[in-house]
Design a protein around this motif. Sequence first.
Motif, mmCIF file in Angstrom:
data_model
loop_
_atom_site.group_PDB
_atom_site.id
_atom_site.type_symbol
_atom_site.label_atom_id
_atom_site.label_comp_id
_atom_site.label_asym_id
_atom_site.label_seq_id
_atom_site.Cartn_x
_atom_site.Cartn_y
_atom_site.Cartn_z
ATOM 1 N N VAL A 120 -13.243 -15.540 -6.219
ATOM 2 C CA VAL A 120 -13.584 -14.251 -5.437
ATOM 3 C C VAL A 120 -14.611 -14.220 -4.543
ATOM 4 O O VAL A 120 -15.771 -14.537 -5.020
ATOM 5 N N GLU A 121 -14.477 -13.526 -3.510
ATOM 6 C CA GLU A 121 -15.906 -13.320 -2.556
ATOM 7 C C GLU A 121 -16.871 -12.611 -3.383
ATOM 8 O O GLU A 121 -16.725 -11.739 -4.196
ATOM 9 N N PRO A 122 -18.188 -13.343 -3.677
ATOM 10 C CA PRO A 122 -19.118 -12.909 -4.451
ATOM 11 C C PRO A 122 -19.349 -11.214 -4.183
ATOM 12 O O PRO A 122 -19.761 -10.536 -5.295
ATOM 13 N N ASP A 123 -19.135 -10.635 -3.106
ATOM 14 C CA ASP A 123 -19.479 -9.373 -2.800
ATOM 15 C C ASP A 123 -18.452 -8.379 -3.369
ATOM 16 O O ASP A 123 -18.354 -7.032 -3.603
ATOM 17 N N PHE A 124 -17.229 -8.914 -3.855
ATOM 18 C CA PHE A 124 -16.159 -8.352 -4.494
ATOM 19 C C PHE A 124 -15.988 -8.754 -5.988
ATOM 20 O O PHE A 124 -14.962 -8.161 -6.279
ATOM 21 N N GLN A 125 -16.730 -9.299 -6.429
ATOM 22 C CA GLN A 125 -16.511 -9.686 -7.870
ATOM 23 C C GLN A 125 -16.973 -8.703 -8.856
ATOM 24 O O GLN A 125 -17.408 -7.720 -8.522
ATOM 25 N N LYS A 126 -16.381 -8.976 -9.927
ATOM 26 C CA LYS A 126 -16.209 -7.721 -11.127
ATOM 27 C C LYS A 126 -15.562 -6.482 -10.610
ATOM 28 O O LYS A 126 -15.912 -5.432 -11.079
ATOM 29 N N ARG A 127 -14.560 -6.695 -9.841
ATOM 30 C CA ARG A 127 -13.618 -5.551 -9.619
ATOM 31 C C ARG A 127 -12.295 -5.751 -10.101
ATOM 32 O O ARG A 127 -11.336 -4.904 -9.529
ATOM 33 N N GLY A 128 -12.020 -6.818 -10.708
ATOM 34 C CA GLY A 128 -10.791 -7.108 -11.238
ATOM 35 C C GLY A 128 -9.676 -7.999 -10.190
ATOM 36 O O GLY A 128 -8.571 -8.200 -10.549
ATOM 37 N N ILE A 129 -10.179 -8.339 -9.166
ATOM 38 C CA ILE A 129 -9.484 -9.100 -8.199
ATOM 39 C C ILE A 129 -9.065 -10.402 -9.014
ATOM 40 O O ILE A 129 -7.975 -11.025 -8.713
ATOM 41 N N GLY A 130 -9.932 -11.249 -9.582
ATOM 42 C CA GLY A 130 -9.653 -12.453 -10.103
ATOM 43 C C GLY A 130 -8.422 -12.296 -10.945
ATOM 44 O O GLY A 130 -7.456 -12.793 -11.380
ATOM 45 N N GLY A 131 -8.388 -11.271 -11.730
ATOM 46 C CA GLY A 131 -7.631 -10.956 -12.979
ATOM 47 C C GLY A 131 -6.172 -10.720 -12.364
ATOM 48 O O GLY A 131 -5.211 -11.205 -12.968
ATOM 49 N N GLN A 132 -6.419 -10.093 -11.263
ATOM 50 C CA GLN A 132 -4.873 -9.528 -10.679
ATOM 51 C C GLN A 132 -4.127 -10.797 -9.959
ATOM 52 O O GLN A 132 -3.032 -11.183 -10.133
ATOM 53 N N LEU A 133 -5.098 -11.694 -9.512
ATOM 54 C CA LEU A 133 -4.552 -13.022 -8.998
ATOM 55 C C LEU A 133 -3.884 -13.871 -10.211
ATOM 56 O O LEU A 133 -2.931 -14.305 -10.035
ATOM 57 N N LEU A 134 -4.684 -13.904 -11.077
ATOM 58 C CA LEU A 134 -4.297 -14.820 -12.349
ATOM 59 C C LEU A 134 -2.955 -14.098 -12.904
ATOM 60 O O LEU A 134 -2.083 -14.792 -13.120
ATOM 61 N N GLN A 135 -3.029 -12.701 -13.386
ATOM 62 C CA GLN A 135 -2.043 -12.199 -13.819
ATOM 63 C C GLN A 135 -0.640 -12.419 -13.105
ATOM 64 O O GLN A 135 0.432 -12.469 -13.510
#
Length: 204
Positions: free
Chosen positions: A90-105
């Motif tokens: 995830v782009e550093p400025d957008f981390q810790k907002r749940g984006i990685g989890g959305q992609l993984l799920q």
Amino acid sequence: MDVTIRKEAPGDRYAAEYMTKKAFWNLHFPGCSEHYLVHRLRRDAAYLPQLSRVAEYKGQIVGAIYCAKAFVRSSEGKQLPVLTFGPLCVEPDFQKRGIGGQLLQTVMRLAGEAGWKGVVIYGETSYYPRFGFAAGTRFGITDEKGENPSALMAAELIPGGLAEISGQFYEPSVYINLPQSEVDQYDKLFPYLEKRVLPGQWKL
């Protein structure tokens, strides 16, 4: 965040690779190679573009996950197919907002619907267990040498999917064979970032 999860288009590739570079730069060691891995993986027979996804927010690529075919070799020598992925970033400025989890799920759901039984990865033990991953030892899965590194984790994509899959995990060779000279040459296509030695990096 309200992001759009979709397949990667050809026009996304440079932005996705640059985002990957920024996400991993100086994280595990000075510099990184993950953006070159993405470039190589797209051209590899193991790549699964039908499962890989990017996250878009207001026209910007802010995250991505790339999937590939791997296998577990059983004690009888059978190659049992499993899914693997990487990088997930995830782009550093957008981390810790749940984006990685959305992609993984999203990918795990799609993979299960497509008939994949399980997924095996090398990943951060502080992150992946919240998405159902457990140590490979729980499923009788080791690395190629028969060892049990903590980073080796697996998850079932359908109930009982890994019940009959055990043995030594082999990821695609493209994940392993990334000569530093090639990485350095490819990195010249992107804006310069300084390589730094930082606390918490791997001891290579």
